[in-house]
Write a protein that holds these residues in place. Structure first.
Motif, short mmCIF file in Angstrom:
data_model
loop_
_atom_site.label_atom_id
_atom_site.label_comp_id
_atom_site.label_asym_id
_atom_site.label_seq_id
_atom_site.Cartn_x
_atom_site.Cartn_y
_atom_site.Cartn_z
N ALA A 148 -4.52 -5.13 -13.08
CA ALA A 148 -3.17 -4.58 -12.98
C ALA A 148 -3.17 -3.06 -13.08
O ALA A 148 -2.49 -2.37 -12.31
CB ALA A 148 -2.29 -5.18 -14.08
N ALA A 149 -3.95 -2.53 -14.01
CA ALA A 149 -4.00 -1.08 -14.19
C ALA A 149 -4.52 -0.38 -12.94
O ALA A 149 -4.00 0.66 -12.51
CB ALA A 149 -4.87 -0.73 -15.39
N ASN A 150 -5.55 -0.96 -12.32
CA ASN A 150 -6.14 -0.34 -11.14
C ASN A 150 -5.25 -0.46 -9.90
O ASN A 150 -5.15 0.48 -9.10
CB ASN A 150 -7.51 -0.95 -10.86
CG ASN A 150 -8.61 -0.33 -11.68
OD1 ASN A 150 -9.13 0.72 -11.35
ND2 ASN A 150 -8.94 -0.97 -12.80
N ILE A 151 -4.60 -1.59 -9.72
CA ILE A 151 -3.78 -1.80 -8.54
C ILE A 151 -2.47 -1.01 -8.64
O ILE A 151 -2.02 -0.40 -7.66
CB ILE A 151 -3.51 -3.29 -8.31
CG1 ILE A 151 -4.83 -4.06 -8.16
CG2 ILE A 151 -2.63 -3.50 -7.08
CD1 ILE A 151 -5.76 -3.51 -7.08
N LYS A 152 -1.85 -0.99 -9.80
CA LYS A 152 -0.59 -0.27 -9.95
C LYS A 152 -0.74 1.22 -9.64
O LYS A 152 0.12 1.82 -9.00
CB LYS A 152 -0.04 -0.45 -11.37
CG LYS A 152 0.54 -1.83 -11.64
CD LYS A 152 1.01 -1.96 -13.09
CE LYS A 152 1.56 -3.34 -13.37
NZ LYS A 152 1.99 -3.48 -14.80
N ARG A 153 -1.84 1.81 -10.07
CA ARG A 153 -2.02 3.25 -9.86
C ARG A 153 -2.44 3.58 -8.44
O ARG A 153 -2.53 4.75 -8.06
CB ARG A 153 -3.02 3.81 -10.88
CG ARG A 153 -4.44 3.35 -10.69
CD ARG A 153 -5.29 3.65 -11.92
NE ARG A 153 -5.38 5.05 -12.25
CZ ARG A 153 -6.32 5.88 -11.78
NH1 ARG A 153 -7.24 5.42 -10.95
NH2 ARG A 153 -6.36 7.13 -12.13
N ALA A 154 -2.70 2.54 -7.63
CA ALA A 154 -3.12 2.79 -6.25
C ALA A 154 -1.95 3.20 -5.36
O ALA A 154 -2.17 3.81 -4.30
CB ALA A 154 -3.79 1.53 -5.67
N PHE A 155 -0.74 2.90 -5.77
CA PHE A 155 0.43 3.15 -4.92
C PHE A 155 1.07 4.50 -5.25
O PHE A 155 1.16 4.90 -6.40
CB PHE A 155 1.44 2.03 -5.07
CG PHE A 155 0.96 0.72 -4.49
CD1 PHE A 155 1.22 0.40 -3.18
CD2 PHE A 155 0.23 -0.17 -5.27
CE1 PHE A 155 0.77 -0.80 -2.64
CE2 PHE A 155 -0.23 -1.37 -4.75
CZ PHE A 155 0.04 -1.69 -3.42
N TYR A 159 7.00 3.42 -4.08
CA TYR A 159 6.72 2.12 -3.49
C TYR A 159 7.38 1.05 -4.34
O TYR A 159 7.31 1.10 -5.58
CB TYR A 159 5.21 1.90 -3.40
CG TYR A 159 4.83 0.76 -2.47
CD1 TYR A 159 4.88 0.94 -1.09
CD2 TYR A 159 4.46 -0.48 -2.96
CE1 TYR A 159 4.54 -0.08 -0.22
CE2 TYR A 159 4.12 -1.53 -2.11
CZ TYR A 159 4.17 -1.32 -0.74
OH TYR A 159 3.85 -2.34 0.12
N PRO A 160 8.02 0.05 -3.73
CA PRO A 160 8.79 -0.96 -4.50
C PRO A 160 7.96 -1.67 -5.57
O PRO A 160 6.85 -2.15 -5.29
CB PRO A 160 9.26 -1.94 -3.42
CG PRO A 160 9.26 -1.14 -2.16
CD PRO A 160 8.12 -0.18 -2.28
N ARG A 161 8.50 -1.76 -6.76
CA ARG A 161 7.77 -2.36 -7.88
C ARG A 161 7.46 -3.83 -7.65
O ARG A 161 6.38 -4.32 -8.03
CB ARG A 161 8.58 -2.19 -9.17
CG ARG A 161 8.66 -0.75 -9.65
CD ARG A 161 9.38 -0.66 -10.98
NE ARG A 161 9.44 0.72 -11.46
CZ ARG A 161 10.02 1.08 -12.61
NH1 ARG A 161 10.57 0.14 -13.37
NH2 ARG A 161 10.04 2.34 -12.98
#
Length: 259
Positions: A148-155, A159-161
């Motif tokens: 989750a930490a890695n994917i969330k910071r990719a956007f 970008y829509p939550r």
């Protein structure tokens, strides 16, 4: 959905669009914890007039294969798919880790890559000692939190939550062994000193707000290439999702330009 077997894995792929000897096939390679559907917008656009191939890398999407030795092994899988489909030469497009795979293919098999596009990708991961320690420590947290930490910071901003949460869930469905092994493989990836050997015309498209692989690292790679075109878009690390139409436009302009 066709599949083929290679080295203990069964890989899913799509092979669409008209066969035209005047144009080489366009081959798309997705990134870490993603799948071939990252390229839906580009596939819909280009397959109307040319052959488009995309695959789920081993351990991702609908492909099997848990033991993933590293980037070079994934590059061999891509070449195996080209062999399976009797594709001698292609235009190779890779996002993030897929761009690392594309560069590995181009270095090992230069005659097979007519053009190359690197989307949010680099030639070597560089970071401060503090950032390196933080990245190492992040592997010790529970797996869902790590993903989750890695994917969330990719956007990038805005970008829509709910869309981000959807992609977090999809990424977390990738087997833990695959995720963690390739996380280490990306950190170890380094072709920067060999980038000048890649003679294929190359487009590098990057997000200005990319914090996973910052734009300055892409520019460092671009300086090493003998023939590189650079585009920077107002987005984060997930250009195929954040700016699909703009990315497709950049690819179209590059692919139709005279060498």
């Amino acid at each position: 959905m066709p599949q083929f077997d290679v080295d203990g894995a069964r890989l899913a792929y799509d092979d669409e669009g008209p066969r035209d000897d005047a144009e080489v096939p366009l081959v798309f390679v997705h990134g870490w914890t993603a799948n071939r559907h990252r390229w839906d917008h580009q596939t819909a656009h280009f397959s109307a007039r040319r052959r488009v191939i995309r695959l789920d890398l081993r351990g991702h999407g609908e492909s099997t294969g848990a033991g993933v030795p590293g980037i070079a092994h994934l590059a061999r899988d891509v070449v195996a798919l080209l062999d399976h489909l009797e594709v001698e030469r292609c235009a190779l497009v890779g996002h993030s880790m897929g761009g690392m795979i594309a560069q590995t293919v181009a270095l090992a098999h230069p005659a097979r890559v007519e053009r190359m596009v690197l989307v949010n990708s680099i030639g070597r991961m560089t970071y401060s000692r503090g950032r390196g320690l933080l990245m190492a420590a992040s592997t010790l947290v529970p797996f869902p939190l790590f993903v989750a930490a890695n994917i969330k910071r990719a956007f990038g901003p805005g970008y829509p939550r709910e869309e981000i949460r959807k992609h977090v869930r999809a990424s977390a469905a990738t087997p833990r062994e695959v995720v963690m092994t390739l996380y280490g493989a990306m950190r170890a990836f380094d072709v920067l000193d060999r980038a000048g050997e890649i003679s294929a015309p190359t487009l590098m498209v990057h997000g200005y707000h990319d914090v996973q692989l910052p734009v300055r690292q892409m520019l460092r790679l671009a300086k090493a290439y003998p023939d590189a075109v650079v585009r920077v878009l107002d987005a984060g690390h997930e250009l195929p999702l954040e700016k699909p139409a703009e990315l497709t436009g950049a690819l179209d302009a590059f692919l139709t330009a005279k060498p």
